[in-house]
Design an enzyme around this catalytic site. Structure first.
Site, PDB file in Angstrom:
ATOM      1  N   HIS A  76       0.581  -1.446  -0.173  1.00 51.40           N
ATOM      2  CA  HIS A  76      -0.369  -0.032   0.331  1.00 51.40           C
ATOM      3  C   HIS A  76       0.789   1.191  -0.040  1.00 51.40           C
ATOM      4  CE1 HIS A  76      -4.468  -1.732   1.795  1.00 51.40           C
ATOM      5  NE2 HIS A  76      -3.893  -2.620   0.435  1.00 51.40           N
ATOM      6  N   HIS A 203      -1.469 -13.263  -0.746  1.00 46.35           N
ATOM      7  CA  HIS A 203      -2.677 -13.488   0.272  1.00 46.35           C
ATOM      8  C   HIS A 203      -2.048 -15.027   0.642  1.00 46.35           C
ATOM      9  CE1 HIS A 203      -5.804 -10.060  -1.186  1.00 46.35           C
ATOM     10  NE2 HIS A 203      -4.564  -9.324  -0.796  1.00 46.35           N
ATOM     11  N   THR A 204      -1.307 -15.879   0.546  1.00 44.70           N
ATOM     12  CA  THR A 204      -1.217 -16.565   1.567  1.00 44.70           C
ATOM     13  C   THR A 204      -1.262 -16.827   2.505  1.00 44.70           C
ATOM     14  OG1 THR A 204       0.347 -18.702   1.226  1.00 44.70           O
ATOM     15  CG2 THR A 204       1.351 -17.046   0.938  1.00 44.70           C
TER      16      THR A 204
HETATM   17  C1  HEM Z   1      -4.937  -7.981  -6.652  1.00 45.76           C
HETATM   18  C2  HEM Z   1      -5.341  -6.993  -5.358  1.00 45.76           C
HETATM   19  C3  HEM Z   1      -5.228  -7.117  -4.115  1.00 45.76           C
HETATM   20  C4  HEM Z   1      -6.779  -6.285  -3.346  1.00 45.76           C
HETATM   21  C5  HEM Z   1      -7.907  -6.525  -4.702  1.00 45.76           C
HETATM   22  C6  HEM Z   1      -5.951  -6.448  -2.379  1.00 45.76           C
HETATM   23  C7  HEM Z   1      -7.597  -7.092  -1.078  1.00 45.76           C
HETATM   24  C8  HEM Z   1      -6.857  -7.245   0.058  1.00 45.76           C
HETATM   25  C9  HEM Z   1      -7.644  -7.265   0.518  1.00 45.76           C
HETATM   26  C10 HEM Z   1      -9.469  -6.506   0.372  1.00 45.76           C
HETATM   27  C11 HEM Z   1      -7.349  -7.329   2.561  1.00 45.76           C
HETATM   28  C12 HEM Z   1      -7.964  -7.985   3.700  1.00 45.76           C
HETATM   29  C13 HEM Z   1      -8.008  -6.537   3.812  1.00 45.76           C
HETATM   30  C14 HEM Z   1      -9.450  -6.387   5.541  1.00 45.76           C
HETATM   31  O1  HEM Z   1      -9.605  -7.040   5.413  1.00 45.76           O
HETATM   32  O2  HEM Z   1      -8.493  -5.845   6.548  1.00 45.76           O
HETATM   33  C15 HEM Z   1      -6.354  -8.218   1.707  1.00 45.76           C
HETATM   34  C16 HEM Z   1      -5.385  -8.624   2.900  1.00 45.76           C
HETATM   35  C17 HEM Z   1      -3.750  -8.478   2.630  1.00 45.76           C
HETATM   36  N1  HEM Z   1      -3.194  -8.491   1.161  1.00 45.76           N
HETATM   37 FE1  HEM Z   1      -3.953  -8.270  -0.234  1.00 45.76          FE
HETATM   38  N2  HEM Z   1      -5.268  -7.906  -1.811  1.00 45.76           N
HETATM   39  C18 HEM Z   1      -4.272  -7.535  -3.156  1.00 45.76           C
HETATM   40  C19 HEM Z   1      -2.953  -7.872  -3.633  1.00 45.76           C
HETATM   41  C20 HEM Z   1      -1.876  -7.653  -2.283  1.00 45.76           C
HETATM   42  C21 HEM Z   1      -0.750  -7.607  -3.358  1.00 45.76           C
HETATM   43  C22 HEM Z   1      -0.181  -7.361  -4.124  1.00 45.76           C
HETATM   44  C23 HEM Z   1       0.145  -7.773  -1.402  1.00 45.76           C
HETATM   45  C24 HEM Z   1       1.322  -7.472  -1.266  1.00 45.76           C
HETATM   46  C25 HEM Z   1       1.864  -7.859  -2.344  1.00 45.76           C
HETATM   47  C26 HEM Z   1      -1.077  -8.245  -0.638  1.00 45.76           C
HETATM   48  C27 HEM Z   1      -0.363  -8.530   0.974  1.00 45.76           C
HETATM   49  C28 HEM Z   1      -1.683  -8.253   1.540  1.00 45.76           C
HETATM   50  C29 HEM Z   1      -1.902  -9.206   2.835  1.00 45.76           C
HETATM   51  C30 HEM Z   1      -0.222  -9.690   3.719  1.00 45.76           C
HETATM   52  C31 HEM Z   1      -2.814  -9.057   3.302  1.00 45.76           C
HETATM   53  C32 HEM Z   1      -3.086 -10.225   4.646  1.00 45.76           C
HETATM   54  C33 HEM Z   1      -2.569  -8.684   6.132  1.00 45.76           C
HETATM   55  C34 HEM Z   1      -2.737  -8.956   7.120  1.00 45.76           C
HETATM   56  O3  HEM Z   1      -3.497  -9.608   7.866  1.00 45.76           O
HETATM   57  O4  HEM Z   1      -3.025  -7.570   7.796  1.00 45.76           O
HETATM   58  N3  HEM Z   1      -2.244  -8.077  -1.311  1.00 45.76           N
HETATM   59  N4  HEM Z   1      -6.170  -7.444   0.540  1.00 45.76           N
END
Ligand code: HEM
Ligand SMILES: *[C@@H]1O[C@H](CO)[C@@H](O)[C@H](O)[C@H]1NC(C)=O
Ligand SMILES: *[C@@H]1O[C@H](CO)[C@@H](O)[C@H](O)[C@H]1NC(C)=O
Length: 328
Positions: A76, A203-204
């Site tokens: 972000h 998201h793993t």
């Molecule tokens: C492809 C588009 C993406 C979308 C639409 C997306 C959307 C989201 C959403 C909605 C969440 C849950 C947030 C919540 O409910 O508070 C999330 C969590 C997360 N995202 Fe993504 N994401 C994307 C790509 C990425 C990328 C590129 C990364 C890192 C390289 C990433 C890393 C993460 C991680 C690690 C979590 C878990 C965070 C936690 O547990 O605190 N995401 N994402």
């Protein structure tokens, strides 16, 4: 004769214009890249990497999810005007940061981990290491600690004095996005569809709140019915917006290729996750990642390197913040 020499002169002018704009592009990119290197702080802060490693080790030992939260912070940060630490800035009465943009509000977390590391780094090497670099390093360490790959990381980013809530709302992808929107939004950051599919493998690890996946588990058909049923237990149709579910249903604290194994059996949690395996252009790549962890790791590393190099502030641009939450 007069006509052709005129044409010739015109062509020369065009050629000069072309060459000069070309050299501007070259000098600009080599300027920022020549000022960044993996050993940027080798002399000025030799303990940096150890401090970041200790800080992440403590955090992840206490709560493994923090490795995921820091990785998401870095994503972000980089997607909104480059990896410049802008996401770390707090709102104040006279400053609007990015923390309350829709994708971040009540969702982005892990800021205290970066604060703690920054405090330790400041004690060892005051005024030397940017918050943007600390976030980039902490991300790499966290992924590694959870079993993921590593990558070559250039340092020397400086911290932004500004932030943009509206750019965060515009540039951070929504979980309601379809495949073409995802490909386009990563494309705007210089990342390919393959980069997007590999980076989504982040998201793993980590968790999502119910509000981000409710529509997918109640109203969509490209989801395994028993999986949808199971997720509904902790994500009611109304209420429970912030209830959590693991993004990877089996190994949420293990950076592996479980994410893709879920997608190929229609058990992606977010609508945007399942878009990568829904009869479109990324299906075959998702299938390959689901069978070959090493291929995923390789492509993830390549893409992280690219993402880490989006729009850095270098040289005399920006600043080295003393407190990651505040402009100096
Ligand atoms: C492809 C588009 C993406 C979308 C639409 C997306 C959307 C989201 C959403 C909605 C969440 C849950 C947030 C919540 O409910 O508070 C999330 C969590 C997360 N995202 Fe993504 N994401 C994307 C790509 C990425 C990328 C590129 C990364 C890192 C390289 C990433 C890393 C993460 C991680 C690690 C979590 C878990 C965070 C936690 O547990 O605190 N995401 N994402
Ligand atoms: C994807 O979503 C965008 C924006 O909502 C929309 O304009 C577009 O038509 C959609 N594309 C497909 C293939 O569904
Ligand atoms: C699901 O679809 C119904 C009917 O179209 C709609 O009323 C409802 O708001 C949708 N719910 C969610 C969670 O998207």
């Amino acid at each position: 004769m007069a006509f052709s020499s005129h044409t010739f002169g015109f062509a020369i002018v065009l050629l000069c214009l072309f060459l000069s704009s070309f050299s501007v592009v070259i000098s600009r990119s080599s300027r920022s890249s020549s000022q960044m290197s993996p050993g940027f702080y080798r002399r000025s802060c030799p303990r940096l990497k150890r401090i970041v490693r200790n800080g992440m080790q403590q955090a992840v030992a206490k709560e493994p999810r923090l490795g995921a939260s820091v990785l998401r912070l870095f994503f972000h940060d980089c997607f909104v005007n480059g990896c410049d630490g802008s996401i770390l800035l707090d709102d104040t009465p006279s400053f609007t940061g990015e923390k309350n943009a829709f994708p971040n509000r009540n969702s982005a977390r892990g800021f205290e981990v970066i604060d703690k590391i920054k405090t330790d780094v400041e004690a060892a090497c005051p005024g030397t290491v940017s918050c943007a670099d600390i976030l980039a390093l902490a991300t790499r360490v966290g992924v590694r600690q959870l079993g993921g790959p590593s990558w070559r990381l250039r340092l020397g980013r400086r911290d932004a004095r500004t932030a943009s809530q509206s750019d965060a709302n515009r540039d951070l992808p929504s979980p309601r996005s379809n495949l073409s929107t995802l490909i386009t939004s990563f494309g705007k950051k210089g990342l390919t569809a393959r980069d997007m599919t590999a980076l989504s493998g982040a998201h793993t690890i980590g968790k999502s709140q119910c509000r981000a996946f409710r529509t997918h588990i109640y109203n969509e058909t490209n989801i395994d019915p028993s999986f949808a049923q199971a997720r509904r237990a902790n994500c009611p149709f109304t209420g429970g917006d912030s209830n959590l579910a693991n993004l990877d249903r089996f190994t949420p604290n293990r950076f592996d290729n479980g994410y893709y194994k879920n997608l190929v059996v229609d058990k992606g949690l977010l609508h945007s996750d399942q878009e990568l395996f829904n009869g479109g252009s990324q299906d075959s790549l998702v299938r390959r990642y689901s069978n070959r962890k090493n291929l995923f790791f390789f492509h993830f590393s390549v893409a992280m390197k690219k993402m880490s190099n989006i729009g850095p502030l270098t040289g005399t641009n920006g600043e080295i913040r003393t407190n990651c939450r505040l402009v100096n």
